[in-house]
Design an enzyme around this catalytic site. Structure first.
Site, PDB file in Angstrom:
ATOM      1  N   GLY A 107      30.678 -39.474  -3.381  1.00  0.00           N
ATOM      2  CA  GLY A 107      31.743 -38.478  -3.408  1.00  0.00           C
ATOM      3  C   GLY A 107      33.093 -39.058  -3.045  1.00  0.00           C
ATOM      4  O   GLY A 107      33.196 -39.940  -2.173  1.00  0.00           O
ATOM      5  N   ASP A 109      35.460 -37.723  -1.397  1.00  0.00           N
ATOM      6  CA  ASP A 109      35.801 -37.444  -0.004  1.00  0.00           C
ATOM      7  C   ASP A 109      35.161 -38.456   0.941  1.00  0.00           C
ATOM      8  O   ASP A 109      35.757 -38.837   1.958  1.00  0.00           O
ATOM      9  CB  ASP A 109      35.394 -36.019   0.376  1.00  0.00           C
ATOM     10  CG  ASP A 109      33.915 -35.733   0.117  1.00  0.00           C
ATOM     11  OD1 ASP A 109      33.283 -36.445  -0.680  1.00  0.00           O
ATOM     12  OD2 ASP A 109      33.394 -34.774   0.725  1.00  0.00           O
TER      13      ASP A 109
END
Length: 253
Positions: A107, A109
């Site tokens: 991901g 993030d």
């Protein structure tokens, strides 16, 4: 100034930086079906409230784990600021001082978390991110992301109990008076809060045992404040770690 935006499954977190200082930050509910115009209206309102001129931003960095919102958010930023954002993804990873393993699956993030954690710790570390998912991102001493462990987040667990049982209600997460409850509210809080504290401590111990190295541990995410007071496993607690990582990524791109 620099604008960082992290589009998560539950919340969109945005922050305006001036140098090393986070001047303002906002947390918005993620609504996957909202358009670029609707989010543009929200961001214009937020900037106007702080007397900020979006045209004065020198750069924007965006991470998203909600594919249906990535393009609308990019369009919104372009219209709102007049510039194209740096979008965290495989196309930019070779420019970063960390090595992203399996770049098409990890991901965006988590890459931002790893970026900020490695810059803070200057060595091997683990980021425990308390979001919709509870994630453990491991970075070794050379700056290589070794891997990630993923579990349901605290809020996700509470939502599942309420959704999938006939008599258990949704409760707000907080530390209960004891690790057991004499009513339903405290019983759920005890099971989730103390149970997840044990989960985090066990996972960190197993990760350290596997890597045979003393890792620094950073807690972040919207719910990190619930668990952090109950354990000594965290070296740092930084709720703005993802935004800090996006700022660092922007500076390298």
């Amino acid at each position: 100034m620099l604008l960082t935006i992290d589009v998560g499954n539950s919340n969109i977190v945005a922050g305006v930086w001036k140098g090393e200082s986070l001047l303002y930050s906002w947390r918005l509910h993620t609504v996957a079906k909202k358009t670029e115009d609707e989010y543009g209206t929200l961001f214009r309102s937020l900037f106007q409230d702080k007397n900020l001129d979006p045209k004065s931003l020198r750069k924007v960095c965006l991470s998203s784990v909600v594919p249906s919102l990535t393009d609308p958010m990019v369009t919104m930023v372009e219209r709102f600021t007049g510039q194209s954002p740096v979008v965290v993804g495989p196309a930019i990873y070779e420019k970063l001082p960390i090595n992203v393993v399996n770049p098409y699956e990890v991901g965006a993030d988590l890459v931002a978390d790893a970026m900020a954690a490695y810059a803070t710790c200057k060595g091997a570390c683990v980021v425990v991110d308390f979001g919709t998912a509870l994630t453990f991102t491991i970075v070794d001493a050379s700056g290589t992301m070794q891997g990630v462990a993923i579990a349901p987040g605290l809020g996700t667990a509470v939502n599942a109990l309420s959704r999938d049982t006939a008599q258990l209600p949704y409760v707000q997460l907080a530390v209960p008076p004891a690790p057991y409850g004499k009513n339903t509210l405290h019983a759920i809080q005890a099971g989730v809060v103390y149970g997840y504290t044990g989960l985090v401590e066990y996972m960190i111990a197993r990760i350290k045992e596997d890597l045979q190295v003393d890792l620094k541990v950073i807690a972040t995410g919207g719910l990190c404040d619930v668990i952090a007071p109950l354990t000594r496993v965290f070296t740092y607690v930084d709720k703005d770690l993802t935004l800090r990582g996006l700022k660092l990524i922007a500076e390298h791109c």
